[in-house]
Scaffold this active site. Structure first.
Site, PDB file in Angstrom:
ATOM      1  N   ARG A 167      -4.653 -10.432  34.754  1.00  0.00           N
ATOM      2  CA  ARG A 167      -4.104 -10.256  33.409  1.00  0.00           C
ATOM      3  C   ARG A 167      -5.151  -9.770  32.419  1.00  0.00           C
ATOM      4  O   ARG A 167      -4.816  -9.334  31.323  1.00  0.00           O
ATOM      5  CB  ARG A 167      -3.508 -11.577  32.908  1.00  0.00           C
ATOM      6  CG  ARG A 167      -2.370 -12.097  33.776  1.00  0.00           C
ATOM      7  CD  ARG A 167      -1.765 -13.362  33.201  1.00  0.00           C
ATOM      8  NE  ARG A 167      -1.140 -13.113  31.895  1.00  0.00           N
ATOM      9  CZ  ARG A 167      -0.586 -14.073  31.168  1.00  0.00           C
ATOM     10  NH1 ARG A 167      -0.600 -15.327  31.598  1.00  0.00           N
ATOM     11  NH2 ARG A 167      -0.035 -13.784  30.000  1.00  0.00           N
ATOM     12  N   ASP A 199       3.942  11.543  49.997  1.00  0.00           N
ATOM     13  CA  ASP A 199       4.102  10.965  51.340  1.00  0.00           C
ATOM     14  C   ASP A 199       2.799  10.969  52.140  1.00  0.00           C
ATOM     15  O   ASP A 199       2.318   9.923  52.545  1.00  0.00           O
ATOM     16  CB  ASP A 199       5.211  11.674  52.126  1.00  0.00           C
ATOM     17  CG  ASP A 199       5.532  10.935  53.410  1.00  0.00           C
ATOM     18  OD1 ASP A 199       5.742   9.704  53.346  1.00  0.00           O
ATOM     19  OD2 ASP A 199       5.563  11.570  54.479  1.00  0.00           O
ATOM     20  N   HIS A 211      -1.160   7.547  53.645  1.00  0.00           N
ATOM     21  CA  HIS A 211       0.210   7.435  53.144  1.00  0.00           C
ATOM     22  C   HIS A 211       0.170   7.101  51.665  1.00  0.00           C
ATOM     23  O   HIS A 211      -0.386   6.079  51.254  1.00  0.00           O
ATOM     24  CB  HIS A 211       0.959   6.341  53.908  1.00  0.00           C
ATOM     25  CG  HIS A 211       2.358   6.117  53.422  1.00  0.00           C
ATOM     26  ND1 HIS A 211       3.327   7.088  53.463  1.00  0.00           N
ATOM     27  CD2 HIS A 211       2.941   5.030  52.865  1.00  0.00           C
ATOM     28  CE1 HIS A 211       4.452   6.610  52.971  1.00  0.00           C
ATOM     29  NE2 HIS A 211       4.242   5.359  52.595  1.00  0.00           N
ATOM     30  N   LYS A 244       7.013   4.682  45.231  1.00  0.00           N
ATOM     31  CA  LYS A 244       5.932   5.620  44.898  1.00  0.00           C
ATOM     32  C   LYS A 244       6.469   6.987  44.469  1.00  0.00           C
ATOM     33  O   LYS A 244       6.050   7.547  43.455  1.00  0.00           O
ATOM     34  CB  LYS A 244       4.995   5.772  46.109  1.00  0.00           C
ATOM     35  CG  LYS A 244       4.314   4.480  46.538  1.00  0.00           C
ATOM     36  CD  LYS A 244       3.333   4.714  47.663  1.00  0.00           C
ATOM     37  CE  LYS A 244       4.004   5.170  48.951  1.00  0.00           C
ATOM     38  NZ  LYS A 244       4.933   4.145  49.484  1.00  0.00           N
TER      39      LYS A 244
END
Length: 310
Positions: free
Chosen positions: A244, A178, A139, A160
């Site tokens: 970060r 998908d 997916h 997405k």
């Protein structure tokens, strides 16, 4: 078990049917390995891989023409195993009559090609590996970003497809939305493509299904691509500490191939398309030997050393 009919092989690899045309759809190939039956031509059949395509090139055909007729008949008949999919002769070389007769008796097609043996073998192996490889459906959304295959994953509703649409508008190409079909091309490469029913299609909630190629042109889509990077989108959580400095790259394993994976938090105000685009460029820079995180650490160490001297 995956299998490919000889008919598919003929159509996809531009082969010529010499004999056995009515048997093309009833004979199946189950392995991408190809046999060059040189030892078998001398009579050694102890380890004959009869389930493979039997490819005869200049060496095998020349040797066969030097054999005595009765010996040639015996060898050609013995090479026709019950599960032998077909015989394939390169360079349009002359096919021994005994091979033609044996193929007809055992209903095994004989195919020809104008290509040299090595090129023909490579082309057919690539085709069969693609068709016969184990596949897994994932997916997500697969994009081509600056020539890199980026698989975008994340929970349903995280954005997405909307991000993919933004990337398409920025000039990048869609491979699959998908569901992404993934298979291993070799020991280091995973390839992704769209299921046939979803090819070139993108689902946007509130809008529905759109045809990307029809709306944005043929340059906005690709059939498949090697997967280089996985970007996982997740909803921003105040309780979670996010990377970060760029040192939090993870690894994702599939079919014994390891792919780099990064997690990117999603929240209102963040332009995910630009961030993923930057992540792809940064990944490419790393593969070319430039690591911004390492540069920052080097700069920091120099600053510490400079201050310690004072």
């Amino acid at each position: 078990m995956n299998k490919v009919s000889v008919k598919e092989l003929v159509d996809e690899c531009d082969l010529v049917v010499f004999s056995g045309g009515i048997d093309l759809e009833s004979r199946f190939i189950v392995t991408s390995d190809i046999s060059r039956p040189g030892l078998e031509m001398t009579g050694y059949f102890d380890y004959y891989p009869s389930e493979r395509i039997q490819l005869l090139g200049m060496t095998e055909i020349s040797f066969a023409h030097r054999m005595k007729k009765n010996e040639r008949e015996r060898i050609m008949d013995k090479m026709c195993g019950q599960n032998t999919p077909c015989f394939l002769v390169s360079r349009f070389l002359p096919i021994p009559v005994e091979l033609e007769e044996a193929g007809k008796r055992h209903h095994i097609p004989i195919l020809r090609s104008k290509l040299p043996t090595t090129r023909l073998s490579s082309r057919i192996t690539d085709f069969l590996q693609t068709k016969l490889s184990e596949r897994r459906s994932v997916h997500g959304v697969l994009m081509d970003i600056y020539g890199l295959g980026v698989l975008i994953t994340g929970d349903s509703g995280v954005g997405k497809s909307e991000t993919a649409l933004d990337l398409i508008k920025r000039g990048h190409r869609l491979i699959a939305d998908d569901r992404v079909e993934i298979y291993r091309q070799d020991e280091q490469t995973l390839v992704g493509e769209a299921p046939e029913i979803l090819s070139h299609l993108l689902e946007i909630r509130g809008v529905g299904i759109i045809d990307v190629m029809n709306l944005f042109g043929a340059g906005s889509v690709r059939q498949n691509t090697n997967i280089s990077l996985i970007v996982n989108l997740e909803n921003w959580s105040a309780a979670k500490q996010y990377d970060r400095l760029g040192s939090g790259e993870q690894a994702y394993e599939m079919f014994d191939v390891s792919l780099p994976k990064i997690n990117i938090p999603v929240k209102v105000g963040r332009n995910m398309a630009i961030i993923i685009e930057a992540a792809a460029m940064n990944f490419r820079a790393k593969t070319m030997g430039y690591d911004a995180t390492q540069k920052f650490e080097d700069n920091l160490n120099r600053l510490i050393q400079k201050n310690s001297v004072k």
